[in-house]
Design a protein around this motif. Structure first.
Motif, PDB file in Angstrom:
ATOM      1  N   ASP A  73       0.800  -1.226   0.000  1.00  0.00           N
ATOM      2  CA  ASP A  73       0.000   0.000   0.000  1.00  0.00           C
ATOM      3  C   ASP A  73       0.834   1.278   0.000  1.00  0.00           C
ATOM      4  O   ASP A  73       0.307   2.359   0.263  1.00  0.00           O
ATOM      5  N   SER A  74       2.109   1.180  -0.292  1.00  0.00           N
ATOM      6  CA  SER A  74       2.975   2.359  -0.168  1.00  0.00           C
ATOM      7  C   SER A  74       2.522   3.501  -1.069  1.00  0.00           C
ATOM      8  O   SER A  74       2.600   4.675  -0.685  1.00  0.00           O
ATOM      9  N   GLY A  75       2.038   3.180  -2.267  1.00  0.00           N
ATOM     10  CA  GLY A  75       1.569   4.222  -3.173  1.00  0.00           C
ATOM     11  C   GLY A  75       0.355   4.955  -2.634  1.00  0.00           C
ATOM     12  O   GLY A  75       0.258   6.192  -2.730  1.00  0.00           O
ATOM     13  N   ILE A  76      -0.583   4.207  -2.051  1.00  0.00           N
ATOM     14  CA  ILE A  76      -1.769   4.805  -1.438  1.00  0.00           C
ATOM     15  C   ILE A  76      -1.381   5.576  -0.191  1.00  0.00           C
ATOM     16  O   ILE A  76      -1.847   6.699   0.042  1.00  0.00           O
ATOM     17  N   ASP A  77      -0.523   4.980   0.621  1.00  0.00           N
ATOM     18  CA  ASP A  77      -0.107   5.627   1.877  1.00  0.00           C
ATOM     19  C   ASP A  77       0.511   7.000   1.615  1.00  0.00           C
ATOM     20  O   ASP A  77       0.303   7.939   2.390  1.00  0.00           O
ATOM     21  N   ALA A  78       1.271   7.108   0.552  1.00  0.00           N
ATOM     22  CA  ALA A  78       1.952   8.363   0.252  1.00  0.00           C
ATOM     23  C   ALA A  78       0.977   9.496  -0.080  1.00  0.00           C
ATOM     24  O   ALA A  78       1.334  10.672   0.005  1.00  0.00           O
ATOM     25  N   MET A  80      -2.022   9.949   1.480  1.00  0.00           N
ATOM     26  CA  MET A  80      -2.930  10.231   2.583  1.00  0.00           C
ATOM     27  C   MET A  80      -2.176  10.794   3.782  1.00  0.00           C
ATOM     28  O   MET A  80      -1.098  10.296   4.137  1.00  0.00           O
ATOM     29  N   ARG A  81      -2.742  11.833   4.410  1.00  0.00           N
ATOM     30  CA  ARG A  81      -2.070  12.477   5.535  1.00  0.00           C
ATOM     31  C   ARG A  81      -1.816  11.509   6.679  1.00  0.00           C
ATOM     32  O   ARG A  81      -0.783  11.570   7.341  1.00  0.00           O
ATOM     33  N   ARG A  82      -2.778  10.623   6.924  1.00  0.00           N
ATOM     34  CA  ARG A  82      -2.663   9.704   8.066  1.00  0.00           C
ATOM     35  C   ARG A  82      -1.497   8.735   7.906  1.00  0.00           C
ATOM     36  O   ARG A  82      -0.922   8.277   8.901  1.00  0.00           O
ATOM     37  N   THR A  83      -1.140   8.417   6.676  1.00  0.00           N
ATOM     38  CA  THR A  83      -0.177   7.331   6.449  1.00  0.00           C
ATOM     39  C   THR A  83       1.078   7.754   5.699  1.00  0.00           C
ATOM     40  O   THR A  83       1.982   6.933   5.521  1.00  0.00           O
ATOM     41  N   ARG A  84       1.159   9.003   5.259  1.00  0.00           N
ATOM     42  CA  ARG A  84       2.288   9.367   4.401  1.00  0.00           C
ATOM     43  C   ARG A  84       3.624   9.425   5.138  1.00  0.00           C
ATOM     44  O   ARG A  84       4.679   9.504   4.507  1.00  0.00           O
ATOM     45  N   TRP A  85       3.586   9.372   6.474  1.00  0.00           N
ATOM     46  CA  TRP A  85       4.831   9.351   7.257  1.00  0.00           C
ATOM     47  C   TRP A  85       5.421   7.951   7.367  1.00  0.00           C
ATOM     48  O   TRP A  85       6.534   7.768   7.856  1.00  0.00           O
ATOM     49  N   ARG A  86       4.689   6.940   6.910  1.00  0.00           N
ATOM     50  CA  ARG A  86       5.147   5.557   7.088  1.00  0.00           C
ATOM     51  C   ARG A  86       6.486   5.326   6.362  1.00  0.00           C
ATOM     52  O   ARG A  86       6.769   5.944   5.345  1.00  0.00           O
ATOM     53  N   PRO A  87       7.307   4.408   6.881  1.00  0.00           N
ATOM     54  CA  PRO A  87       8.674   4.244   6.364  1.00  0.00           C
ATOM     55  C   PRO A  87       8.757   3.955   4.871  1.00  0.00           C
ATOM     56  O   PRO A  87       9.617   4.500   4.185  1.00  0.00           O
ATOM     57  N   VAL A  88       7.884   3.083   4.362  1.00  0.00           N
ATOM     58  CA  VAL A  88       7.949   2.752   2.934  1.00  0.00           C
ATOM     59  C   VAL A  88       7.396   3.905   2.105  1.00  0.00           C
ATOM     60  O   VAL A  88       7.953   4.258   1.057  1.00  0.00           O
ATOM     61  N   ARG A 142      -9.328  -2.157  -3.062  1.00  0.00           N
ATOM     62  CA  ARG A 142      -9.316  -1.384  -4.292  1.00  0.00           C
ATOM     63  C   ARG A 142     -10.532  -1.647  -5.172  1.00  0.00           C
ATOM     64  O   ARG A 142     -10.695  -0.975  -6.206  1.00  0.00           O
ATOM     65  N   ALA A 143     -11.378  -2.612  -4.793  1.00  0.00           N
ATOM     66  CA  ALA A 143     -12.418  -3.067  -5.713  1.00  0.00           C
ATOM     67  C   ALA A 143     -13.844  -2.779  -5.273  1.00  0.00           C
ATOM     68  O   ALA A 143     -14.721  -2.621  -6.120  1.00  0.00           O
ATOM     69  N   THR A 144     -14.114  -2.707  -3.966  1.00  0.00           N
ATOM     70  CA  THR A 144     -15.502  -2.634  -3.519  1.00  0.00           C
ATOM     71  C   THR A 144     -15.638  -1.848  -2.221  1.00  0.00           C
ATOM     72  O   THR A 144     -14.752  -1.935  -1.354  1.00  0.00           O
ATOM     73  N   PRO A 145     -16.740  -1.107  -2.047  1.00  0.00           N
ATOM     74  CA  PRO A 145     -16.980  -0.413  -0.777  1.00  0.00           C
ATOM     75  C   PRO A 145     -17.281  -1.371   0.375  1.00  0.00           C
ATOM     76  O   PRO A 145     -17.316  -0.957   1.530  1.00  0.00           O
ATOM     77  N   GLN A 146     -17.490  -2.639   0.051  1.00  0.00           N
ATOM     78  CA  GLN A 146     -17.684  -3.661   1.092  1.00  0.00           C
ATOM     79  C   GLN A 146     -16.351  -4.257   1.534  1.00  0.00           C
ATOM     80  O   GLN A 146     -16.312  -5.300   2.193  1.00  0.00           O
ATOM     81  N   TYR A 200      -9.391   9.388   0.979  1.00  0.00           N
ATOM     82  CA  TYR A 200      -9.689   8.137   0.278  1.00  0.00           C
ATOM     83  C   TYR A 200     -10.126   8.412  -1.155  1.00  0.00           C
ATOM     84  O   TYR A 200      -9.745   7.678  -2.086  1.00  0.00           O
ATOM     85  N   ALA A 201     -10.919   9.455  -1.333  1.00  0.00           N
ATOM     86  CA  ALA A 201     -11.358   9.815  -2.683  1.00  0.00           C
ATOM     87  C   ALA A 201     -10.158  10.198  -3.552  1.00  0.00           C
ATOM     88  O   ALA A 201     -10.059   9.791  -4.718  1.00  0.00           O
ATOM     89  N   GLY A 202      -9.225  10.984  -2.989  1.00  0.00           N
ATOM     90  CA  GLY A 202      -8.040  11.384  -3.728  1.00  0.00           C
ATOM     91  C   GLY A 202      -7.154  10.218  -4.106  1.00  0.00           C
ATOM     92  O   GLY A 202      -6.492  10.237  -5.149  1.00  0.00           O
ATOM     93  N   ALA A 203      -7.140   9.179  -3.246  1.00  0.00           N
ATOM     94  CA  ALA A 203      -6.330   7.986  -3.523  1.00  0.00           C
ATOM     95  C   ALA A 203      -7.094   6.944  -4.339  1.00  0.00           C
ATOM     96  O   ALA A 203      -6.579   5.859  -4.604  1.00  0.00           O
ATOM     97  N   ASN A 204      -8.343   7.284  -4.719  1.00  0.00           N
ATOM     98  CA  ASN A 204      -9.182   6.400  -5.541  1.00  0.00           C
ATOM     99  C   ASN A 204      -9.484   5.070  -4.842  1.00  0.00           C
ATOM    100  O   ASN A 204      -9.496   4.007  -5.476  1.00  0.00           O
ATOM    101  N   ILE A 205      -9.726   5.137  -3.530  1.00  0.00           N
ATOM    102  CA  ILE A 205     -10.106   3.953  -2.756  1.00  0.00           C
ATOM    103  C   ILE A 205     -11.619   4.012  -2.505  1.00  0.00           C
ATOM    104  O   ILE A 205     -12.116   4.983  -1.923  1.00  0.00           O
ATOM    105  N   PRO A 206     -12.368   2.995  -2.924  1.00  0.00           N
ATOM    106  CA  PRO A 206     -13.827   3.056  -2.860  1.00  0.00           C
ATOM    107  C   PRO A 206     -14.400   2.759  -1.468  1.00  0.00           C
ATOM    108  O   PRO A 206     -15.194   1.822  -1.293  1.00  0.00           O
ATOM    109  N   MET A 207     -14.015   3.558  -0.484  1.00  0.00           N
ATOM    110  CA  MET A 207     -14.614   3.399   0.832  1.00  0.00           C
ATOM    111  C   MET A 207     -16.077   3.846   0.789  1.00  0.00           C
ATOM    112  O   MET A 207     -16.469   4.662  -0.045  1.00  0.00           O
ATOM    113  N   LEU A 208     -16.875   3.328   1.694  1.00  0.00           N
ATOM    114  CA  LEU A 208     -18.320   3.573   1.659  1.00  0.00           C
ATOM    115  C   LEU A 208     -18.680   5.060   1.636  1.00  0.00           C
ATOM    116  O   LEU A 208     -19.568   5.461   0.869  1.00  0.00           O
TER     117      LEU A 208
END
Length: 222
Positions: A73-78, A80-88, A142-146, A200-208
């Motif tokens: 998930d390094s590409g997605i993490d980068a 998002m504010r919550r996760t962009r500090w992660r080592p990878v 990456r595929a479903t809001p469920q 999540y919208a900016g990272a194109n992740i289909p969260m509910l």
């Protein structure tokens, strides 16, 4: 290996980054619920050695799943504010190095459970790792809001794993504990997703909240 390589290997900052790959707070919660399963498995206190080995093995495989998540998930993490500090995500550790680290943790945890506890627990814990790192992280997320509804089963498994560590067999009682966590996971995560909807919208992740809106998500939570 020269002195410079050794210094880099034991650099406290690098060691801290590898520690962060394991998501230690999440693993601690998983071990707590596994421990509950161990305590409820028998009327009397189980062998402390078996409990310690079981928790160590489950913890290593949970840490491996977390490190795989960092790598995949390094590409997605980068983004998002919550996760962009992660080592990878920050490039302090490569995706390949994180994955190799995860595979070694998984191998050690599996061997420890298989030979030190029982094969059933080893295979169930490995299946939980696969459910989180592959089914949830690579596919469902990456595929479903469920995604969190289906993928949440992997994170709900520790009470069952704790139970099988002690008894070596499946039964109805630990599945009830699994279902309690399974039912709690989506509303817990959806509330966080509402707060991070734009990311999540900016990272194109289909969260509910992204696909169905905040009001619909609040109703689903309720």
């Amino acid at each position: 290996m020269n002195d410079k390589s050794l210094a880099q290997l034991f650099d406290p900052r690098l060691l801290w980054d590898y520690y962060q790959l394991t998501k230690p707070k999440v693993v601690a919660l998983l071990l707590l619920t596994a421990w509950v399963g161990m305590l409820l498995a028998e009327p009397t206190l189980a062998s402390l050695d078996r409990m310690a080995l079981g928790l160590a093995g489950i913890g290593l495989l949970a840490a491996a799943a977390a490190a795989m998540n960092h790598s995949l998930d390094s590409g997605i993490d980068a983004q998002m504010r919550r996760t962009r500090w992660r080592p990878v995500a920050r490039g302090r550790i490569t995706s390949r190095a994180a994955m190799v680290f995860a595979l070694w943790l998984a191998l050690l945890g599996f061997v420890l459970l298989y030979w030190g506890v029982n094969p059933l627990t080893a295979w169930l814990t490995l299946a939980s790792l696969f459910g989180y790192a592959v089914v949830y992280t690579l596919l469902l997320k990456r595929a479903t809001p469920q995604n969190i509804v289906i993928g949440g089963l992997a994170g709900a498994m520790p009470p069952l794993l704790g139970w099988t560590c002690i008894t070596g067999q499946l039964s109805a009682e630990p599945w009830l504990l699994v279902m309690i966590i399974f039912a709690w996971t989506p509303p817990h995560f959806w509330s966080l997703a509402i707060h991070r909807r734009d990311e999540y919208a900016g990272a194109n992740i289909p969260m509910l909240p992204v696909t169905h809106g905040i009001e619909f998500t609040k109703t689903a939570i309720l």
